[in-house]
Scaffold this motif. Sequence first.
Motif, short mmCIF file in Angstrom:
data_model
loop_
_atom_site.label_atom_id
_atom_site.label_comp_id
_atom_site.label_asym_id
_atom_site.label_seq_id
_atom_site.Cartn_x
_atom_site.Cartn_y
_atom_site.Cartn_z
N HIS A 38 -9.10 0.47 1.17
CA HIS A 38 -8.29 0.02 2.30
C HIS A 38 -8.45 1.02 3.42
O HIS A 38 -8.23 2.23 3.22
N LEU A 41 0.84 -1.19 0.00
CA LEU A 41 0.00 0.00 0.00
C LEU A 41 0.87 1.24 0.00
O LEU A 41 1.84 1.35 0.76
N TYR A 62 -6.94 4.39 3.62
CA TYR A 62 -5.56 4.36 4.10
C TYR A 62 -4.70 5.42 3.41
O TYR A 62 -3.86 6.06 4.03
#
Length: 766
Positions: free
Chosen positions: A529, A500, A556
């Motif tokens: 996410h 990520l 995120y």
Amino acid sequence: MFKNLKRSTKKPTSILEEFTTSVITFQNLDVENAKFQKKFSSKYQLGEWIIQLCCLIPIQIAVARNNLFQPLRDGLSSNDDHGDDGYGLHVDGIAKNISFGWYEGIFKHFGDKKVKVVSSMGEQSCGKSFMLNHLVGTTFDGSAMRCTEGVWMSLVNTKKYIYVALDFEGLKSLERTPQEDLFLTLFNTVVSTLILFKNQFAVNRDMSTMFQRFQDGATLFESDSKIFQAKLCIIIKDVPSTDKEEIVREFKIKFSQLVSEEICDWGSLNDNLIQIRVATLKRLLPTIVAYGLEQKDSVDEQLMDRDSGEPIDDPIVILSDILSNYEGSTKILPDSDIQLYDEHESFERLSEDLRCYFEDYVQPRKESSNDREWFANFEKFIRYIIERRVLRVQNWYVKNTAKFPQDNSGKYAMEQELSKLTLLWTLCGLTCHQCGLKCVKNRDHKENHDCLTDHKGHFFCHFTEAHNDNLIPKCSHKAGHEGKHACDKISHLCGNHVVLMTSAIVKTFVQRKLDIMTENIYVCQSTIHYCGKNCSLSAHTQKGDYYCPNKCIKPYEEEHDLHRCENTICPIQCPIPYCKKRCQSDDHFHAFSDLQVNHFCGNEHQCREYCEEYGICQIVTEPKKQEETYKGLVKETSITFTKYIQLSERLECNKKIPPNEFKHTGNHTHNDNGFHYCDTKCPFCEYYCTLPYGHAQIHDTRHGNMTQTELDNEFDYAGHRLRVGDQGTFVLCNLHCKNLGRHRHIDYCKNEKNCKSGNQGQDIRH
């Protein structure tokens, strides 16, 4: 023989005129032979004959001793402890301990017949037992002396009814105290259908006293339509036929005068009946809220209107009436078939039956492709179940208090119980910590969020082409996951981990002109996410510091300083100490505003402070836990009695705290009309004055055990000789002195002027 039988029993004996007997040896007894059956046939079956024989044998069912009413078990005293807490046995414990010996089987055998109860009442040795035997056909023992102790029972079977005959001990005997007479009279009037009152054409002070005692004792019972329904049949003894009409007319006049002048106003029972009714309703509330029944035991008792005897409606509802997207005619379980509360059971276990019912009849959760929609329907179903119970309880309470003035203590107790129920069944609805389904625990649970499923995905793999028409396996991901369903039988995904990257990292790559297009790009199948850090909500409240236990659901890769969870409303409890409801705000972070925030729930609250007015709010008279024994001045005088005490209670304020406030205006008071009892005690029995606080009249009370009193002359009491100087601890003034027409103890001076002039009697103490 038959003449002697007729003379001794006073019964017709014509049925015995053709009485014959025969004898046969056992060896010649051929019961299967038709001729034998015809010759020796009987119109009575052996079983029926035995039952009728048993009905001729009376059994003692209760006695009055030591100022107590004691039901017997199978005709014998029982000393077993059934939960006596000092204030008498609970009715359930008493009922379980009662048994009528051989009559138990007879009652079951004739269980389809209606029951009528016929009883006797009257003074000792006036012929009550003989009267019952003659009129009903029983065999109670009779004598010119005292022969009946307590209560005896016998049965008479007819084609339509079972007549239960009760023979009562005579009133006003030396062996019985006034209190014991009262208990016998009350029991008689409560259970009987017809009372045969034997009287010798005397409407006198004794009869007046009997009715006054009955009225005093009736305050111990609430106004139930099923009791005190007996017809009173007064039988006047030894009336010449020539004087019949005149005596009946004169008796009616005297009896009417007795009722109108001698007996106290029956309206004075109202206050006691209200207290008894409310106390009964409050005692039943926990069971009713939990089960929708008044009693949940070996025998279920439905909610009843105690004034009319009608049951409280429990309507039948179809699922499609509450769920618009449900098609079918399935009926919801009746309210009285559902347990909704148990303080010893977890919510997960308590709600299991309703969850299973919903999944069986509406939709299994594992087959729902949209868990948000499934949860919304389940929440609507649960909300209806709770609202139905709340409405039935409220309806039950309103019907049972409709004839009384508004009572705040009982109503508040009901509101508290229903509030607990509603809060218990408010579902959480946040995301399970093990999968993507919604939590179905109670909203106030302390542990991790849990959907209470196996957390597995039950849908088939999306990539059907890859299985070449073989059996399609199920998804291997957790339930409620995002993206497509994929199994682990075939590698539909590359299996590499996705790194990520925040937007800041991506910008760095671009500025360095790295050729990221030449690299392998791995795309996660999840569309979002989450941040996953703890929610930023924290606050200091009157109930302590609060920290939101949920996780941030912001993306995120999105830069953010405020971590926000999926709960959008304020979860902080109302600051009123005993309120468990949540803040009324729909803003999860409104506590972060510049304004002072108190997190009120927006509802009224019952004040819990105690009344601060002068005087006594409530006077409670209760029997002391243990019996006591008084030793008299005369040798061997020993009287066992139950001591009654009075307790003064300071009641809680009946005012409501307005919404969004910490207190109401004005002083705390338990009664809007301001009535409080006088706080002065009788110097001899220590009972409180029953007049209003600040009254101008002479103090007045009903008097209890004469604990601080000396007797002023010699007399007999319950077979014991008492003399001047004996204490009056063992007797209630209102039951003993009232019967004598004057005080047997030294009274206190009520009016000094009258006392000096000699108009106040001689038994006065200054």
